[in-house]
Scaffold this active site. Structure first.
Site, PDB file in Angstrom:
ATOM      1  N   SER A 124      17.971 -11.216   9.142  1.00  0.00           N
ATOM      2  CA  SER A 124      16.912 -10.587   8.349  1.00  0.00           C
ATOM      3  C   SER A 124      15.565 -10.818   9.004  1.00  0.00           C
ATOM      4  CB  SER A 124      16.917 -11.225   6.962  1.00  0.00           C
ATOM      5  OG  SER A 124      15.738 -10.921   6.271  1.00  0.00           O
ATOM      6  N   TYR A 150      16.622 -18.713   0.556  1.00  0.00           N
ATOM      7  CA  TYR A 150      17.418 -17.609   1.108  1.00  0.00           C
ATOM      8  C   TYR A 150      17.016 -17.353   2.564  1.00  0.00           C
ATOM      9  CZ  TYR A 150      18.138 -12.815   2.542  1.00  0.00           C
ATOM     10  OH  TYR A 150      18.426 -11.710   3.287  1.00  0.00           O
ATOM     11  N   LYS A 154      19.117 -17.793   6.353  1.00  0.00           N
ATOM     12  CA  LYS A 154      19.284 -16.800   7.434  1.00  0.00           C
ATOM     13  C   LYS A 154      18.861 -17.425   8.761  1.00  0.00           C
ATOM     14  CE  LYS A 154      20.966 -13.212   5.332  1.00  0.00           C
ATOM     15  NZ  LYS A 154      22.358 -12.809   5.602  1.00  0.00           N
TER      16      LYS A 154
HETATM   17  N1  UFG Z   1       7.207  -4.949  -4.518  1.00  0.00           N
HETATM   18  C1  UFG Z   1       6.477  -4.558  -5.632  1.00  0.00           C
HETATM   19  N2  UFG Z   1       7.129  -4.484  -6.832  1.00  0.00           N
HETATM   20  C2  UFG Z   1       8.449  -4.784  -6.984  1.00  0.00           C
HETATM   21  C3  UFG Z   1       9.186  -5.189  -5.836  1.00  0.00           C
HETATM   22  C4  UFG Z   1       8.531  -5.268  -4.618  1.00  0.00           C
HETATM   23  O1  UFG Z   1       5.289  -4.274  -5.546  1.00  0.00           O
HETATM   24  O2  UFG Z   1       8.972  -4.718  -8.111  1.00  0.00           O
HETATM   25  C5  UFG Z   1       6.542  -4.982  -3.208  1.00  0.00           C
HETATM   26  C6  UFG Z   1       6.518  -6.352  -2.551  1.00  0.00           C
HETATM   27  O3  UFG Z   1       5.394  -7.095  -2.953  1.00  0.00           O
HETATM   28  C7  UFG Z   1       6.507  -5.977  -1.072  1.00  0.00           C
HETATM   29  C8  UFG Z   1       7.322  -4.679  -1.013  1.00  0.00           C
HETATM   30  O4  UFG Z   1       7.291  -4.164  -2.341  1.00  0.00           O
HETATM   31  O5  UFG Z   1       5.210  -5.694  -0.652  1.00  0.00           O
HETATM   32  C9  UFG Z   1       8.761  -4.869  -0.602  1.00  0.00           C
HETATM   33  O6  UFG Z   1       9.362  -5.849  -1.422  1.00  0.00           O
HETATM   34  P1  UFG Z   1      10.945  -6.084  -1.446  1.00  0.00           P
HETATM   35  O7  UFG Z   1      11.231  -7.144  -2.461  1.00  0.00           O
HETATM   36  O8  UFG Z   1      11.655  -4.791  -1.601  1.00  0.00           O
HETATM   37  O9  UFG Z   1      11.253  -6.586   0.021  1.00  0.00           O
HETATM   38  P2  UFG Z   1      10.718  -7.858   0.828  1.00  0.00           P
HETATM   39  O10 UFG Z   1      10.033  -7.334   2.043  1.00  0.00           O
HETATM   40  O11 UFG Z   1       9.954  -8.795  -0.023  1.00  0.00           O
HETATM   41  O12 UFG Z   1      12.080  -8.597   1.181  1.00  0.00           O
HETATM   42  C10 UFG Z   1      13.136  -7.845   1.739  1.00  0.00           C
HETATM   43  C11 UFG Z   1      14.462  -8.441   1.288  1.00  0.00           C
HETATM   44  C12 UFG Z   1      14.711  -9.756   1.904  1.00  0.00           C
HETATM   45  C13 UFG Z   1      14.490  -9.697   3.363  1.00  0.00           C
HETATM   46  C14 UFG Z   1      13.161  -9.098   3.717  1.00  0.00           C
HETATM   47  C15 UFG Z   1      13.054  -8.905   5.204  1.00  0.00           C
HETATM   48  O13 UFG Z   1      14.503  -8.617  -0.118  1.00  0.00           O
HETATM   49  O14 UFG Z   1      16.055 -10.109   1.679  1.00  0.00           O
HETATM   50  O15 UFG Z   1      13.027  -7.831   3.106  1.00  0.00           O
HETATM   51  O16 UFG Z   1      11.776  -8.571   5.587  1.00  0.00           O
HETATM   52  F1  UFG Z   1      14.559 -10.938   3.855  1.00  0.00           F
END
Ligand code: UFG
Length: 340
Positions: A124, A150, A154
């Site tokens: 990841s 988590y 990884k």
């Molecule tokens: N976000 C929101 N509202 C939500 C969910 C997310 O505004 O309800 C925003 C977050 O703040 C972030 C973006 O949307 O800016 C993406 O968030 P995600 O939770 O979809 O993804 P992340 O980048 O935080 O994490 C994901 C996976 C992880 C992985 C990571 C790798 O969940 O498992 O990408 O970069 F490790």
């Protein structure tokens, strides 16, 4: 090739298995179904018209794994099995270390016993922690500033696999560093089906659009990004799946890390607007506080995958939204009910 896919019934796994079968690989899946559904694999059979072997088991049961390796005799293993909720990992860290590390340790031992020397591991972009540079290259710093258990599992898995490869000169391992997978198979038959309220942006947005959730919470709008919301690299899950098929061609000994992303950053509001355009109406949202542990921006440098395998993401963000929306509309309650 004969390929064992651990965790092959899940969101990414079901798409990987579909693309492997489409390329005439023979596939056996091992999955404990703790966060996936056998219905997903049934639908893979519907899409491809091909059989997939399946064993329901916890990968940490070495005897079961050994007997599958013996009877199926894979040329390579694609290892996707593991727990993946960032928020749950903060509350249940010991569980995450137990499952995510022991599955890999048992797998490596069983592969060693069976003489199987090719591994593709589901890593990841989280291993980059707080980005040291953008775009993120495979040579960028890893391990610093990872904010949750988590993500650390990884990173630790990458270290374990690298040490294993160093000790076994014929062993070949690819560490696929996924950015943000979204979208679904274009048939609408398989897609992301989170067991609980989604943590991730895309399934949350589609569940708001389908009326299961009232509005999206946008986590912060004061980041140092063009519109103030977080920026990520959203890669279509079908492209991601094709990346796994490409990785199977890799036979170089040692360990090779490869980013799977698009090379483009998209903000939360941009993604929301792309979904609204596909759904045909505004999707309600509210700006709320930033989520602890989130970074402002992360996107991939994708030159390595192109250089070594000729792989690059070919599907657009809009296609990903269309496909995710088709899946959600046809399956408003995921796999728990027959497709609409
Ligand atoms: N976000 C929101 N509202 C939500 C969910 C997310 O505004 O309800 C925003 C977050 O703040 C972030 C973006 O949307 O800016 C993406 O968030 P995600 O939770 O979809 O993804 P992340 O980048 O935080 O994490 C994901 C996976 C992880 C992985 C990571 C790798 O969940 O498992 O990408 O970069 F490790």
């Amino acid at each position: 090739m004969r390929v064992l896919v651990t965790g092959g019934a899940g969101y990414i796994g079901s798409h990987v298995v579909t693309q492997l079968l489409a390329q005439d690989h023979q596939v056996h899946v091992i999955d404990d179904l703790s966060n996936s559904s056998i219905e997903g694999l049934r639908r893979v059979r519907t899409i491809t018209g091909q059989e997939v072997g399946f064993t329901r088991a916890d990968l940490r049961e070495k005897d079961t794994l050994t007997s599958i390796l013996r009877s199926f005799g894979p040329d390579a293993v694609i290892h996707l099995a593991g727990l993946k909720s960032v928020s749950e990992s903060v509350v249940r860290p010991a569980l995450y270390y137990n499952v995510n590390l022991n599955t890999t340790l048992v797998l490596l031992a069983a592969m060693g016993d069976a003489g199987i020397g090719r591994l593709v591991f589901s890593s990841s972009a989280t291993v980059y922690g707080v980005p040291s540079e953008l775009p993120l290259r495979e040579t960028s710093a890893v391990g610093m500033g990872i904010t949750n258990p988590y993500g650390r599992t990884k990173y630790m898995n990458e270290l374990i696999i690298a040490d294993h490869a160093a000790a076994h000169p014929d062993f070949s391992a690819v560490l696929l560093r996924y950015f943000n997978p979204i979208g679904a198979h274009p048939s609408g038959l398989i897609g992301e089906d989170p067991a609980q309220i989604p943590n991730n942006l895309a399934p949350y947005v589609t569940q708001v659009a389908v009326g299961r959730l009232p509005y999206l919470q946008v986590f912060g709008d004061e980041y140092d990004t063009p519109d103030g919301t977080g920026v990520r690299d959203y890669v279509h899950v079908m492209d991601l799946a094709d990346g796994h098929v490409a990785a199977l061609s890799h036979s170089d000994a040692g360990v090779t890390a490869v980013n799977l992303g698009t090379g483009r950053g998209t903000s939360v509001l941009e993604l929301l607007h792309a979904f609204s355009a596909v759904v045909g109406r505004e999707i309600p949202y509210r700006i709320v506080d930033p989520r602890p542990g989130d970074v402002a921006a992360a996107w991939a440098d994708v030159a390595r995958a192109r250089a070594i395998w000729g792989w690059e993401a070919s599907r657009t963000l809009s296609e990903a939204c269309v496909d995710a929306w088709r899946w959600q509309r046809q399956n408003p309650n995921g796999f728990s009910a027959p497709p609409a």
